[in-house]
Design a protein around this motif. Sequence first.
Motif: not given
Length: 229
Positions: A168-193
Amino acid sequence: MPRQQQPARPARRRSYDQYCAAARALDSVGDRWTLLIVRELLAGPRRYTDLHADLPGVSTDVLASRLRDMEQGGLAVRRRLPPPAAAAVYELTEHGRGLLPVLTALARWGAPALAERRPTDAVRAHWFALPLLRALDGLTRHGVVEVRLEEGEFHISTGAETSAGQVYGYGPAVQPDACLALTTDVALAIGRGDRTLAEAVRDGVAQVLGDGPLAAELRAGPTAARLTR
């Protein structure tokens, strides 16, 4: 008579002095701030000033001391970037990068403690990479996913080829193959399983941008993608 100055004693290496693998590991990374410095360097080489900025609360003396200990312990090295940058950066060695599974397991164990954000809590977007890594671990397509949160962006590399390199890396990717947009709460819910990425996309609380194969696999979810191969 002036008092004769005594020769300085060599610093004794801190150790639990226990013949135990866990104790030996803690001899290297058990000091306060060390694992958080590893978290920062897992995203790539960083200048001292950048490390200090993204480790709110650490003093300059402690940060310098921990970096010296990490160099002596073979976890990190300091090198100078070539011109035009010509800046000194710290980066993990292969031995240091081996701590990634430790950090992801620790993030998974600590995720329930993030149910409530305290007013004094600092936050950086890339700190959410560790909780998300487990959710994206099953992706078979090699590529780069740019993750967009309210706090900013970071990017994650996917596929088996990244297991020994930077994931993983900081900031936006130079040439991303895909972008994932979500809220912090959703990211944490996914991370918790608590929910899968595919469920979040289906429910409209996460959005995948892109038309390539990696974007399609993100929408389907790692498990579904493996079953259809």
